[in-house]
Design a protein around this motif. Structure first.
Motif, PDB file in Angstrom:
ATOM      1  N   ALA A   1      -0.110  76.735 -14.235  1.00  0.00           N
ATOM      2  CA  ALA A   1      -0.327  77.539 -12.940  1.00  0.00           C
ATOM      3  C   ALA A   1      -1.270  76.647 -12.162  1.00  0.00           C
ATOM      4  O   ALA A   1      -2.074  75.973 -12.654  1.00  0.00           O
ATOM      5  CB  ALA A   1      -1.259  78.676 -13.660  1.00  0.00           C
ATOM      6  N   THR A   2      -1.370  77.077 -10.980  1.00  0.00           N
ATOM      7  CA  THR A   2      -1.956  76.294  -9.932  1.00  0.00           C
ATOM      8  C   THR A   2      -3.186  77.721  -9.189  1.00  0.00           C
ATOM      9  O   THR A   2      -2.645  78.523  -9.282  1.00  0.00           O
ATOM     10  CB  THR A   2      -1.390  75.511  -8.676  1.00  0.00           C
ATOM     11  N   VAL A   3      -4.167  77.026  -8.616  1.00  0.00           N
ATOM     12  CA  VAL A   3      -4.889  78.034  -7.988  1.00  0.00           C
ATOM     13  C   VAL A   3      -5.458  77.589  -6.664  1.00  0.00           C
ATOM     14  O   VAL A   3      -5.519  76.261  -6.319  1.00  0.00           O
ATOM     15  CB  VAL A   3      -6.429  77.948  -8.661  1.00  0.00           C
ATOM     16  N   THR A   4      -5.407  78.594  -5.648  1.00  0.00           N
ATOM     17  CA  THR A   4      -5.889  78.174  -4.113  1.00  0.00           C
ATOM     18  C   THR A   4      -7.279  78.959  -3.937  1.00  0.00           C
ATOM     19  O   THR A   4      -7.188  80.043  -4.191  1.00  0.00           O
ATOM     20  CB  THR A   4      -4.819  78.346  -3.048  1.00  0.00           C
TER      21      THR A   4
ATOM     22  N   GLY B   1      -6.435  79.430   0.477  1.00  0.00           N
ATOM     23  CA  GLY B   1      -5.083  78.467   0.919  1.00  0.00           C
ATOM     24  C   GLY B   1      -5.254  77.008   0.630  1.00  0.00           C
ATOM     25  O   GLY B   1      -4.210  76.113   0.672  1.00  0.00           O
ATOM     26  N   THR B   2      -6.545  76.759   0.202  1.00  0.00           N
ATOM     27  CA  THR B   2      -6.665  75.337  -0.175  1.00  0.00           C
ATOM     28  C   THR B   2      -6.674  75.138  -1.653  1.00  0.00           C
ATOM     29  O   THR B   2      -7.268  75.888  -2.509  1.00  0.00           O
ATOM     30  CB  THR B   2      -8.231  74.791   0.392  1.00  0.00           C
ATOM     31  N   ALA B   3      -5.778  74.017  -1.997  1.00  0.00           N
ATOM     32  CA  ALA B   3      -5.795  73.994  -3.696  1.00  0.00           C
ATOM     33  C   ALA B   3      -7.009  73.638  -4.403  1.00  0.00           C
ATOM     34  O   ALA B   3      -7.905  72.637  -3.781  1.00  0.00           O
ATOM     35  CB  ALA B   3      -4.738  72.855  -4.136  1.00  0.00           C
ATOM     36  N   ALA B   4      -7.434  74.216  -5.688  1.00  0.00           N
ATOM     37  CA  ALA B   4      -8.441  73.924  -6.127  1.00  0.00           C
ATOM     38  C   ALA B   4      -8.033  72.600  -7.158  1.00  0.00           C
ATOM     39  O   ALA B   4      -7.031  72.429  -7.131  1.00  0.00           O
ATOM     40  CB  ALA B   4      -8.617  75.001  -7.336  1.00  0.00           C
ATOM     41  N   THR B   5      -9.205  71.994  -7.541  1.00  0.00           N
ATOM     42  CA  THR B   5      -8.716  70.837  -8.495  1.00  0.00           C
ATOM     43  C   THR B   5      -9.256  71.192  -9.970  1.00  0.00           C
ATOM     44  O   THR B   5      -9.801  72.249 -10.202  1.00  0.00           O
ATOM     45  CB  THR B   5      -9.661  69.707  -8.077  1.00  0.00           C
ATOM     46  N   ASN B   6      -8.885  70.049 -10.739  1.00  0.00           N
ATOM     47  CA  ASN B   6      -9.056  70.166 -12.245  1.00  0.00           C
ATOM     48  C   ASN B   6      -8.862  71.615 -12.732  1.00  0.00           C
ATOM     49  O   ASN B   6      -9.552  72.162 -13.613  1.00  0.00           O
ATOM     50  CB  ASN B   6     -10.772  69.872 -12.405  1.00  0.00           C
TER      51      ASN B   6
ATOM     52  N   ALA C   1     -11.695  76.159 -12.959  1.00  0.00           N
ATOM     53  CA  ALA C   1     -11.177  74.946 -11.998  1.00  0.00           C
ATOM     54  C   ALA C   1     -12.453  74.559 -11.151  1.00  0.00           C
ATOM     55  O   ALA C   1     -13.496  75.031 -11.645  1.00  0.00           O
ATOM     56  CB  ALA C   1     -10.351  75.734 -11.258  1.00  0.00           C
ATOM     57  N   LYS C   2     -12.204  73.649 -10.229  1.00  0.00           N
ATOM     58  CA  LYS C   2     -13.213  73.389  -9.274  1.00  0.00           C
ATOM     59  C   LYS C   2     -12.921  73.865  -7.919  1.00  0.00           C
ATOM     60  O   LYS C   2     -11.623  73.496  -7.459  1.00  0.00           O
ATOM     61  CB  LYS C   2     -13.783  72.064  -9.371  1.00  0.00           C
ATOM     62  N   THR C   3     -13.871  74.246  -7.116  1.00  0.00           N
ATOM     63  CA  THR C   3     -13.527  74.693  -5.780  1.00  0.00           C
ATOM     64  C   THR C   3     -13.041  73.631  -4.869  1.00  0.00           C
ATOM     65  O   THR C   3     -13.919  72.586  -5.079  1.00  0.00           O
ATOM     66  CB  THR C   3     -14.611  75.882  -5.289  1.00  0.00           C
TER      67      THR C   3
END
Length: 228
Positions: free
Chosen positions: A34-37, A40-45, A56-58
């Protein structure tokens, strides 16, 4: 049939606009990959811990509340509307009074915006004392001593690490040298121990006194014009 993910919480729910805040996203039906935004901007880790938890990291983002979106590997999406608040950095716009002597100890009011409780302040790179958060636009503090005169930067640092700086926001004026105009009584015994009052101008806390080159004891600066 695989259910779509749902996002129910983000902890913590706010952080600085520079990003890099570690968060835990709670919900259901999360799957590996899964990915997280955020807005609209992608989170990291991004790490899917379980079907109900993602860490995750913002990302860096402009100030304001944003939607948090989890997208599973199968393309299904879960959204928490206004699930995270990017907190703007503080801004320093004024210092009143805007000048004082290099001796420090001047009470000032720092004006601006987005100040947070627990904020600290520096003047010329040195920590101010008695820093008090009044509200999001006002902080009071006492200036530190400074070597040399001139304009210096005033910076406010919020507990989240974000900094606001007013370049040249405060001017240090060289302090006048003290003058000694009177000693009362003006006569005493050679064995010392006599309490005297020294009159003059420009006395500051921490001043020392000598008589004939010998250091006096019990020195107290009563005011700018009186010492005992």
């Amino acid at each position: 049939y695989v259910a779509a993910p749902t996002v129910s919480s983000v902890t913590p729910a706010s952080g600085p606009t520079v990003g890099s805040t570690s968060v835990t996203i709670g919900g259901a039906n999360f799957i590996a990959g899964a990915t997280v935004t955020f807005g609209g901007t992608a989170a990291t880790n991004v790490t899917v811990v379980s079907g109900s938890s993602i860490t995750a990291k913002t990302p860096a983002h402009a100030a304001g509340s944003v939607n948090v979106v989890v997208t599973n590997a199968d393309g299904q999406i879960g959204t928490l509307t206004n699930g995270y608040l990017f907190v703007p950095p503080p801004s320093v716009t004024s210092v009143t009074p805007s000048s004082g002597t290099t001796n420090g100890s001047t009470s000032v009011t720092i004006g601006g915006s987005n100040f947070s409780s627990g904020a600290t302040a520096t003047i010329g790179g040195v920590a101010a004392t008695n820093v008090t958060f009044v509200n999001s636009t006002t902080i009071t503090a006492v200036t530190p001593a400074h070597v040399g005169g001139g304009a210096v930067a005033v910076a406010v640092t919020n507990p989240d690490g974000q900094v606001g700086t007013l370049v040249g926001g405060y001017t240090y004026v060289l302090a006048a040298a003290p003058t000694v105009t009177s000693v009362a009584p003006a006569v005493g015994f050679t064995n010392g121990g006599l309490a005297v009052t020294i009159g003059g101008t420009n006395f500051v806390t921490g001043a020392t006194v000598t008589f004939g080159g010998v250091v006096a004891t019990g020195v107290t600066v009563v005011s700018a014009s009186s010492m005992t």
